[in-house]
Design a protein around this motif. Sequence first.
Motif, PDB file in Angstrom:
ATOM      1  N   LEU A   1       4.476   9.927  -7.476  1.00  0.00           N
ATOM      2  CA  LEU A   1       5.339  10.109  -8.651  1.00  0.00           C
ATOM      3  C   LEU A   1       4.510  10.363  -9.908  1.00  0.00           C
ATOM      4  CD1 LEU A   1       7.969   7.287  -7.974  1.00  0.00           C
ATOM      5  CD2 LEU A   1       8.241   9.753  -7.635  1.00  0.00           C
ATOM      6  N   GLU A   2       3.373   9.671  -9.995  1.00  0.00           N
ATOM      7  CA  GLU A   2       2.492   9.864 -11.168  1.00  0.00           C
ATOM      8  C   GLU A   2       1.924  11.275 -11.206  1.00  0.00           C
ATOM      9  OE1 GLU A   2      -1.674   9.786 -12.848  1.00  0.00           O
ATOM     10  OE2 GLU A   2      -1.221   9.492 -10.720  1.00  0.00           O
ATOM     11  N   ILE A   3       1.559  11.802 -10.041  1.00  0.00           N
ATOM     12  CA  ILE A   3       1.053  13.176  -9.965  1.00  0.00           C
ATOM     13  C   ILE A   3       2.147  14.163 -10.370  1.00  0.00           C
ATOM     14  CG2 ILE A   3       0.253  14.971  -8.375  1.00  0.00           C
ATOM     15  CD1 ILE A   3      -1.156  12.697  -6.815  1.00  0.00           C
ATOM     16  N   GLY A   4       3.367  13.927  -9.875  1.00  0.00           N
ATOM     17  CA  GLY A   4       4.476  14.803 -10.241  1.00  0.00           C
ATOM     18  C   GLY A   4       4.798  14.730 -11.723  1.00  0.00           C
ATOM     19  N   ALA A   5       4.694  13.540 -12.314  1.00  0.00           N
ATOM     20  CA  ALA A   5       5.007  13.380 -13.741  1.00  0.00           C
ATOM     21  C   ALA A   5       4.027  14.158 -14.610  1.00  0.00           C
ATOM     22  CB  ALA A   5       4.982  11.900 -14.108  1.00  0.00           C
ATOM     23  N   LYS A   6       2.778  14.295 -14.149  1.00  0.00           N
ATOM     24  CA  LYS A   6       1.772  15.000 -14.944  1.00  0.00           C
ATOM     25  C   LYS A   6       2.026  16.503 -15.020  1.00  0.00           C
ATOM     26  CE  LYS A   6      -2.150  11.851 -14.447  1.00  0.00           C
ATOM     27  NZ  LYS A   6      -3.532  11.677 -13.929  1.00  0.00           N
ATOM     28  N   THR A   7       2.919  17.022 -14.179  1.00  0.00           N
ATOM     29  CA  THR A   7       3.217  18.449 -14.239  1.00  0.00           C
ATOM     30  C   THR A   7       4.209  18.779 -15.357  1.00  0.00           C
ATOM     31  OG1 THR A   7       5.025  18.231 -12.619  1.00  0.00           O
ATOM     32  CG2 THR A   7       2.818  18.682 -11.758  1.00  0.00           C
ATOM     33  N   TYR A   8       4.779  17.745 -15.998  1.00  0.00           N
ATOM     34  CA  TYR A   8       5.709  17.933 -17.108  1.00  0.00           C
ATOM     35  C   TYR A   8       4.991  17.718 -18.441  1.00  0.00           C
ATOM     36  CZ  TYR A   8       9.442  17.588 -13.602  1.00  0.00           C
ATOM     37  OH  TYR A   8      10.254  17.798 -12.510  1.00  0.00           O
TER      38      TYR A   8
ATOM     39  N   THR B   1      -0.860   8.411 -22.028  1.00  0.00           N
ATOM     40  CA  THR B   1      -1.757   7.254 -22.008  1.00  0.00           C
ATOM     41  C   THR B   1      -1.412   6.317 -20.864  1.00  0.00           C
ATOM     42  OG1 THR B   1      -1.963   7.396 -24.417  1.00  0.00           O
ATOM     43  CG2 THR B   1      -2.662   5.342 -23.370  1.00  0.00           C
ATOM     44  N   PHE B   2      -0.109   6.111 -20.661  1.00  0.00           N
ATOM     45  CA  PHE B   2       0.332   5.236 -19.565  1.00  0.00           C
ATOM     46  C   PHE B   2      -0.090   5.798 -18.208  1.00  0.00           C
ATOM     47  CE2 PHE B   2       3.569   4.246 -16.340  1.00  0.00           C
ATOM     48  CZ  PHE B   2       3.414   2.872 -16.274  1.00  0.00           C
ATOM     49  N   THR B   3       0.069   7.097 -18.012  1.00  0.00           N
ATOM     50  CA  THR B   3      -0.315   7.702 -16.725  1.00  0.00           C
ATOM     51  C   THR B   3      -1.819   7.617 -16.509  1.00  0.00           C
ATOM     52  OG1 THR B   3      -0.407   9.905 -17.769  1.00  0.00           O
ATOM     53  CG2 THR B   3       1.650   9.284 -16.654  1.00  0.00           C
ATOM     54  N   GLN B   4      -2.598   7.677 -17.582  1.00  0.00           N
ATOM     55  CA  GLN B   4      -4.055   7.551 -17.439  1.00  0.00           C
ATOM     56  C   GLN B   4      -4.433   6.155 -16.947  1.00  0.00           C
ATOM     57  OE1 GLN B   4      -5.525   8.642 -21.300  1.00  0.00           O
ATOM     58  NE2 GLN B   4      -5.460  10.848 -20.871  1.00  0.00           N
ATOM     59  N   PHE B   5      -3.824   5.117 -17.558  1.00  0.00           N
ATOM     60  CA  PHE B   5      -4.086   3.747 -17.103  1.00  0.00           C
ATOM     61  C   PHE B   5      -3.565   3.536 -15.680  1.00  0.00           C
ATOM     62  CE2 PHE B   5      -4.505   2.816 -21.703  1.00  0.00           C
ATOM     63  CZ  PHE B   5      -5.702   2.126 -21.662  1.00  0.00           C
ATOM     64  N   LEU B   6      -2.403   4.134 -15.368  1.00  0.00           N
ATOM     65  CA  LEU B   6      -1.837   4.008 -14.030  1.00  0.00           C
ATOM     66  C   LEU B   6      -2.736   4.676 -12.998  1.00  0.00           C
ATOM     67  CD1 LEU B   6       0.550   3.051 -12.314  1.00  0.00           C
ATOM     68  CD2 LEU B   6       1.646   5.271 -12.753  1.00  0.00           C
TER      69      LEU B   6
ATOM     70  N   VAL C   1       0.839  -1.197   0.000  1.00  0.00           N
ATOM     71  CA  VAL C   1       0.000   0.000   0.000  1.00  0.00           C
ATOM     72  C   VAL C   1       0.880   1.256   0.000  1.00  0.00           C
ATOM     73  CG1 VAL C   1      -1.685   1.345   1.318  1.00  0.00           C
ATOM     74  CG2 VAL C   1      -1.956  -1.132   1.114  1.00  0.00           C
ATOM     75  N   ILE C   2       1.929   1.253   0.820  1.00  0.00           N
ATOM     76  CA  ILE C   2       2.866   2.391   0.847  1.00  0.00           C
ATOM     77  C   ILE C   2       3.530   2.561  -0.514  1.00  0.00           C
ATOM     78  CG2 ILE C   2       5.018   3.242   1.866  1.00  0.00           C
ATOM     79  CD1 ILE C   2       4.179   1.864   4.470  1.00  0.00           C
ATOM     80  N   PHE C   3       3.884   1.439  -1.138  1.00  0.00           N
ATOM     81  CA  PHE C   3       4.499   1.494  -2.473  1.00  0.00           C
ATOM     82  C   PHE C   3       3.555   2.128  -3.493  1.00  0.00           C
ATOM     83  CE2 PHE C   3       4.929  -0.634  -6.642  1.00  0.00           C
ATOM     84  CZ  PHE C   3       6.180  -0.156  -7.004  1.00  0.00           C
ATOM     85  N   ILE C   4       2.275   1.758  -3.449  1.00  0.00           N
ATOM     86  CA  ILE C   4       1.290   2.315  -4.376  1.00  0.00           C
ATOM     87  C   ILE C   4       1.109   3.824  -4.115  1.00  0.00           C
ATOM     88  CG2 ILE C   4      -1.131   2.281  -5.093  1.00  0.00           C
ATOM     89  CD1 ILE C   4       0.497  -0.045  -6.140  1.00  0.00           C
ATOM     90  N   ILE C   5       1.145   4.232  -2.858  1.00  0.00           N
ATOM     91  CA  ILE C   5       1.027   5.658  -2.538  1.00  0.00           C
ATOM     92  C   ILE C   5       2.210   6.433  -3.118  1.00  0.00           C
ATOM     93  CG2 ILE C   5       1.003   7.349  -0.660  1.00  0.00           C
ATOM     94  CD1 ILE C   5      -0.462   5.255   1.033  1.00  0.00           C
ATOM     95  N   ILE C   6       3.414   5.850  -3.007  1.00  0.00           N
ATOM     96  CA  ILE C   6       4.602   6.494  -3.574  1.00  0.00           C
ATOM     97  C   ILE C   6       4.485   6.589  -5.096  1.00  0.00           C
ATOM     98  CG2 ILE C   6       7.099   6.263  -3.894  1.00  0.00           C
ATOM     99  CD1 ILE C   6       7.201   4.944  -1.127  1.00  0.00           C
TER     100      ILE C   6
ATOM    101  N   ARG D   1      -6.727  14.045  -6.080  1.00  0.00           N
ATOM    102  CA  ARG D   1      -5.685  13.067  -6.395  1.00  0.00           C
ATOM    103  C   ARG D   1      -4.335  13.497  -5.827  1.00  0.00           C
ATOM    104  NH1 ARG D   1      -9.592  11.872  -9.933  1.00  0.00           N
ATOM    105  NH2 ARG D   1      -9.589   9.845 -11.002  1.00  0.00           N
ATOM    106  N   VAL D   2      -4.130  14.798  -5.716  1.00  0.00           N
ATOM    107  CA  VAL D   2      -2.903  15.288  -5.087  1.00  0.00           C
ATOM    108  C   VAL D   2      -2.880  14.892  -3.614  1.00  0.00           C
ATOM    109  CG1 VAL D   2      -1.596  17.353  -4.473  1.00  0.00           C
ATOM    110  CG2 VAL D   2      -2.674  17.203  -6.716  1.00  0.00           C
ATOM    111  N   PHE D   3      -4.046  14.958  -2.957  1.00  0.00           N
ATOM    112  CA  PHE D   3      -4.125  14.646  -1.532  1.00  0.00           C
ATOM    113  C   PHE D   3      -3.990  13.149  -1.255  1.00  0.00           C
ATOM    114  CE2 PHE D   3      -6.094  18.852  -1.447  1.00  0.00           C
ATOM    115  CZ  PHE D   3      -5.469  19.399  -0.328  1.00  0.00           C
ATOM    116  N   ARG D   4      -3.955  12.329  -2.309  1.00  0.00           N
ATOM    117  CA  ARG D   4      -3.735  10.907  -2.075  1.00  0.00           C
ATOM    118  C   ARG D   4      -2.369  10.650  -1.468  1.00  0.00           C
ATOM    119  NH1 ARG D   4      -6.035   8.060  -7.536  1.00  0.00           N
ATOM    120  NH2 ARG D   4      -4.099   8.913  -8.339  1.00  0.00           N
ATOM    121  N   VAL D   5      -1.442  11.584  -1.691  1.00  0.00           N
ATOM    122  CA  VAL D   5      -0.111  11.440  -1.092  1.00  0.00           C
ATOM    123  C   VAL D   5      -0.213  11.456   0.433  1.00  0.00           C
ATOM    124  CG1 VAL D   5       2.213  12.418  -1.000  1.00  0.00           C
ATOM    125  CG2 VAL D   5       0.880  12.580  -3.106  1.00  0.00           C
ATOM    126  N   LEU D   6      -1.194  12.208   0.969  1.00  0.00           N
ATOM    127  CA  LEU D   6      -1.367  12.283   2.426  1.00  0.00           C
ATOM    128  C   LEU D   6      -1.808  10.957   3.029  1.00  0.00           C
ATOM    129  CD1 LEU D   6      -3.023  15.764   3.065  1.00  0.00           C
ATOM    130  CD2 LEU D   6      -0.791  14.978   3.838  1.00  0.00           C
TER     131      LEU D   6
END
Length: 267
Positions: free
Chosen positions: A32-39, A47-52, A23-28, A110-115
């Motif tokens: 990372l997926e949220i951060g990647a979307k800012t680029y 497409t990969f980030t959408q499926f992820l 679960v901790i791994f999925i949160i991490i 989705r950003v708050f999922r990190v919390l």
Amino acid sequence: MNYNAIQDAFFKLKSNRLFELFVIFIIIVSALEIGAKTYQLPDTAVTFTQFLDLFITLFFLVEITIRFIAEPEKKQFFKSGWNIFDTLVVVISLIPISDSEMALLARLVRVFRVLRMVSVIPELRILINSLIKALPQLGYVMLLMFIIFYIYAAIGSFLFNTINPVLWGNIAISMLTLFRVMTFEDWTDVQYETMEVYPYSWIFYLSFIFFTAFAFLNMVIGIVVNVMEEEHAKARAEEHEGEPTIVDLHSEIKELKQMIVELQKKQ
């Protein structure tokens, strides 16, 4: 398989250390997926980030369902603020990101999922609970600090207004200047400017720094540390709840000694 068997299986799964680490791994990964979307990403990566994102959302839905079913007392589940927070994050994350008036809200949630990292790791929960419980005591310290700020800001505005009205024009601006002094942001420039007119104005700055940056900061640290120790003690007590304490063992030994003495007298 009946409901009780399913509940027992889910409880064991929820308590499993490997499951918690996953679960901790999925949160991490979610962070990372949220951060990647800012680029600016290529189409394949988008497409990969959408499926992820879809996988992460479904995983969190399954995980919160497992935790809910594993709870013996369902009412107790929603008495925990962290469970309510996790549930809200998961439910709102189900809102589609595209073609929806709630798209912005869904992205923000989705950003708050990190919390969720806080709700999963007990040590982080203790830290946050300590900060929340320390707020009432910190409120009085903040009030006293505001009084000190207000007094020094009034004095500074009266004395240094003619020297630099940009920094000392009124009491509100003076308080902002004092905040700059307290955080040591080029505060010596402000001090040397007033010392050209008032050579002993360094007393004003040093006394203010002593009260705010040193005395009050140590008060805040002391309050938070004290509350954290209480929370750790409470967590240890809950962890060892039901186990015999040293006092209980002493009383039992004392009773055994009395029984032995009584038996010896009868003999």
